[in-house]
Enzyme design. Structure first.
Site, PDB file in Angstrom:
ATOM      1  N   CYS A 170       0.878  -1.179   0.000  1.00  0.00           N
ATOM      2  CA  CYS A 170       0.000   0.000   0.000  1.00  0.00           C
ATOM      3  C   CYS A 170       0.909   1.219   0.000  1.00  0.00           C
ATOM      4  O   CYS A 170       1.190   1.798   1.044  1.00  0.00           O
ATOM      5  CB  CYS A 170      -0.900   0.013   1.232  1.00  0.00           C
ATOM      6  SG  CYS A 170      -1.693  -1.567   1.557  1.00  0.00           S
ATOM      7  N   ALA A 193       1.103   4.390  -1.678  1.00  0.00           N
ATOM      8  CA  ALA A 193       0.870   5.837  -1.736  1.00  0.00           C
ATOM      9  C   ALA A 193       0.766   6.418  -0.330  1.00  0.00           C
ATOM     10  O   ALA A 193       0.384   5.685   0.593  1.00  0.00           O
ATOM     11  CB  ALA A 193      -0.421   6.108  -2.501  1.00  0.00           C
ATOM     12  N   GLY A 223       3.769   7.727  -0.834  1.00  0.00           N
ATOM     13  CA  GLY A 223       5.083   7.463  -1.406  1.00  0.00           C
ATOM     14  C   GLY A 223       6.291   7.712  -0.517  1.00  0.00           C
ATOM     15  O   GLY A 223       7.424   7.453  -0.922  1.00  0.00           O
ATOM     16  N   ASP A 282      -0.800   0.438  -5.037  1.00  0.00           N
ATOM     17  CA  ASP A 282      -1.840   1.040  -4.214  1.00  0.00           C
ATOM     18  C   ASP A 282      -3.150   0.921  -4.959  1.00  0.00           C
ATOM     19  O   ASP A 282      -3.203   1.070  -6.174  1.00  0.00           O
ATOM     20  CB  ASP A 282      -1.532   2.498  -3.878  1.00  0.00           C
ATOM     21  CG  ASP A 282      -2.256   2.920  -2.606  1.00  0.00           C
ATOM     22  OD1 ASP A 282      -1.604   2.957  -1.543  1.00  0.00           O
ATOM     23  OD2 ASP A 282      -3.479   3.204  -2.661  1.00  0.00           O
ATOM     24  N   CYS A 290      -0.738   4.149  10.981  1.00  0.00           N
ATOM     25  CA  CYS A 290      -0.516   5.390  11.732  1.00  0.00           C
ATOM     26  C   CYS A 290      -1.715   5.628  12.657  1.00  0.00           C
ATOM     27  O   CYS A 290      -2.210   6.735  12.796  1.00  0.00           O
ATOM     28  CB  CYS A 290      -0.245   6.585  10.825  1.00  0.00           C
ATOM     29  SG  CYS A 290      -1.425   6.793   9.503  1.00  0.00           S
TER      30      CYS A 290
END
Lengths: 355, 347
Positions: free
Chosen positions: A152, A154, A156, A175, A281
């Site tokens: 996954c 992006a 980047g 992605d 995140c």
């Protein structure tokens, strides 16, 4: 005043976090909360494809420091009898990917980096990112000549970091969304010279990552699975594309399932003996530890594939001067935001596919 | 009771002052003497009639009467001298005697006489007696005059006019004293500026007359503020923090700087320890009292109210200052990684 003002998604996100993280983190939550709601800190990932020696001098002049290099120098001095062991091979389980240089300002220093500039080689001189985003890439422990998958990829930042190691013989960057791979392409164009990112070495695709295990099973030495998540910091600040919008409730609820499927696909694409790093995140253990544990179980039951969690305690110690880590993760490591070092949240867990 | 006793002592001092003033005046204003003395008689009789102990037991009503009387007296004394400019040079000795009579100690007098730029002896005497008549003690008078020697340049007439105006605002004897003590500019600033502040409090913030008096009394520093900023501070309290008028007055909210208010409030809010009450005045967390937020030292605020560290708050204050200056963006990256991965999963 006929229409009710819409309850913003950022508020919904905060309410959700107060409910779940208040319980999950207890007394730590207020300090995480104030950090998430305040301005984050950045790291400047030096572009090794540019005129980096000049850039490093410039960054040092701003009194930023390369936190990666600093961590390594501690590590080299630390082992038995304080003898430098630069030549000794690193224990594989927590070996770091090489050649990464990322500058940050010291704890409590809120200085900003100026915008990246175009160097003489036609690429930008550094990439500004949450410095904690580099940790999953460091933990992946790339070796020269590795075949690497970024499932996954992006927008980047991590993909760029993977290329900066100089270890990727081949890099597949995927992605799901084409708009997002578009952004990824833009980053690659701005930072990586054409010959490095030509089709034979860097492949950008827009496929459903969940199918990767079937498409290219047992193929990669290293796999990064940086999954879609509730992007906690972003969800508190941006209304646009916010996953806490009421209309996206369903999607949010099935996130952990999607995450398990992606991690499973990533592990299936890993060669036996190879490594994968799972990262988000988000602070939510439903999206972090539970996903890791659930996926390990799934692979054992459905595919009879044995996956082992790598201990990153030592890795964590290396970077404790720069980041605040949550002390009690069951598996993996979690960088928690703190005003002194407002990076993260960033969860990462290193996994080894044994069979 | 204690307060009353104190008033009585003040009152005795006032008597001495009165005699001193009269003594001075008799030399050149002989013709006024009779009037003044006749005015004074009822007062002095009262004074002599009762011991200090008895006086401190007088009913409030009686005290009120006396206070009124006293005001009349000061009015009278102040209006009569008329042309203070050319009253001739007063000797150092005469000044000293008069100041001693007003209750100043030798040390006070030395301080008063050393104030620079040196006022004329007459001016010094006029202003000090004016302040004493306003109910200040010798000690605060010295402090005020040393802190703001510009007061000594004021024409007595202007000072008198201003005190009348301030009384009209409701700042009677005791209140005016405290205002003057921490904001002596109240006598030197332009009338228009005071009006502006009062108008903002009345018309923009919608405080009642009594509340305005209370604010001027308890937070005289508002007089130094820019009217626009004062209004903003009130709006911040009312809309942002959900504090009602009465609490703004009671907690002396307006005396804190907007910087300090925002730092502490926003910090608590982001920590999740303060919530703006909704329309019904309800919150999901129990807000700390305003006293525990603003009236405590920073160390106490952090230890007891915010439960946070000094280091984190220091960083926060710097970040907040930057936010206020540059808007919420701060130093954003140009490479969009701030949004990290996956925010539009499922597109």
């Amino acid at each position: 005043a006929t229409t009710e003002p819409k309850f913003p998604a950022t508020r919904l996100a905060l309410q959700n976090f107060d409910m779940t993280y208040g319980v999950q983190f207890g007394d730590l939550w207020p300090s995480i909360r104030v950090s998430l709601l305040s301005e984050q800190k950045y790291g400047a990932l030096v572009n090794n494809f540019g005129t980096w020696d000049h850039v490093i001098a410039e960054l040092e002049r701003l009194s930023a420091r390369d936190f990666v290099n600093e961590a390594f120098s501690h590590w080299k001095l630390e082992p038995e009898k304080g003898q430098p062991v630069a030549s000794a091979p690193a224990p594989v389980s927590w070996a770091c990917s090489p050649n990464l240089q990322c500058f940050t300002f010291a704890k409590g220093d809120i200085s900003c980096f100026p915008r990246a500039r175009l160097g003489s080689l036609g690429v930008l001189d550094y990439y500004l990112m949450d410095a904690a985003s580099l940790l999953p890439v460091l933990a992946l422990g790339l070796q020269p000549g590795d075949t690497v998958l970024d499932l996954c990829a992006a927008p980047g930042g991590k993909t760029l970091a993977l290329l900066q190691t100089g270890c990727c013989r081949n890099l597949a960057a995927n992605d799901l969304s084409t708009s997002r791979t578009g952004r990824l392409q833009k980053v690659l164009h701005s930072y990586v010279p054409e010959d490095i990112r030509d089709e034979s070495r860097v492949r950008v695709t827009s496929c459903d990552g969940r199918k990767w295990g079937e498409l290219e099973g047992d193929t990669y030495d290293r796999v990064l699975v940086d999954v879609p998540c509730t992007t906690d910091r972003h969800s508190l600040h941006e209304e646009e594309n916010n996953i806490f919008q009421r209309s996206r409730k369903k999607e949010r609820q099935i996130l952990p399932l999607l995450q398990v499927q992606l991690l499973a696909a990533g592990l299936l694409a890993t060669k036996p003996g190879g490594y994968a790093v799972y990262s988000t995140c988000s602070l939510s253990h439903l999206q972090n530890e539970y996903v890791v544990q659930g996926t390990i179980e799934l692979l054992a039951n459905q595919y009879s594939i044995e996956v082992q969690v790598e201990d990153l305690t030592h890795f964590r110690k290396l970077f404790m001067d720069t980041f605040f880590f949550f002390p009690s993760c069951q598996v993996g490591e979690l960088v928690i935001p703190n005003l002194m070092a407002n990076f993260g949240p960033m969860y990462f867990c290193k996994l080894r596919r044994l069979t | 009771m204690a307060a009353l006793g104190r008033q009585v002592i003040d009152w005795h001092r006032l008597m001495r002052l009165t005699w001193a003033t009269i003594a001075r005046q008799t030399s050149h204003l002989r013709e006024q003497r009779m009037t003044v003395v006749s005015l004074l008689r009822p007062l002095t009789t009262a004074s002599r009639g009762g011991s200090l102990k008895e006086l401190s037991c007088v009913t409030s009503r009686k005290y009120m009467q006396e206070a009124e009387c006293r005001t009349d007296l000061s009015q009278c004394l102040l209006e009569k001298p008329g042309t203070p400019v050319d009253r001739g040079a007063l000797g150092l000795e005469a000044i000293t005697t008069s100041l001693l009579d007003m209750g100043f100690s030798d040390a006070h007098i030395r301080e008063l006489l050393s104030i620079q730029p040196r006022p004329t002896p007459q001016q010094l005497l006029d202003i000090t007696s004016e302040l004493i008549l306003l109910g200040l003690n010798p000690e605060p008078v010295c402090v005020v005059l040393k802190k703001s020697p510009q007061l000594l340049k004021l024409p007595v007439k202007q000072m008198k006019k201003r005190s009348t105006y301030l009384r009209k605002l409701g700042l009677g004897e005791g209140k005016l004293k405290s205002v003057l003590y921490c904001c002596p500019e109240i006598f030197t600033m332009r009338q228009r500026d005071i009006n502006d502040i009062v108008r903002v409090l009345r018309e923009k913030c919608l405080f009642t007359v009594q509340q305005v008096t209370e604010i001027l009394h308890r937070c005289p520093y508002v007089l130094r503020e820019d009217p626009g900023e004062l209004e903003y501070k009130f709006q911040y309290a009312y809309f942002r923090m959900g504090i009602k008028h009465l609490d703004v007055v009671k907690t002396e909210f307006l005396k804190y700087s907007i910087t300090k208010i925002k730092q502490r409030h926003i910090y608590l809010e982001r920590l999740g320890r303060y919530q703006t009450p909704d329309k019904k005045g309800q919150t999901q967390v129990l807000n700390p009292s305003l006293k525990d937020i603003f009236r405590v030292s920073e160390a106490e605020f952090l230890a007891k109210t915010a439960c946070s560290s000094v280091e984190e708050f220091e960083v926060f204050k710097k970040l907040l200052a930057r936010e206020e200056e540059e808007g919420p963006e701060g130093c954003t990256s140009d490479s969009e990684e701030g949004t990290s991965s996956g925010e539009d999963a499922g597109d």
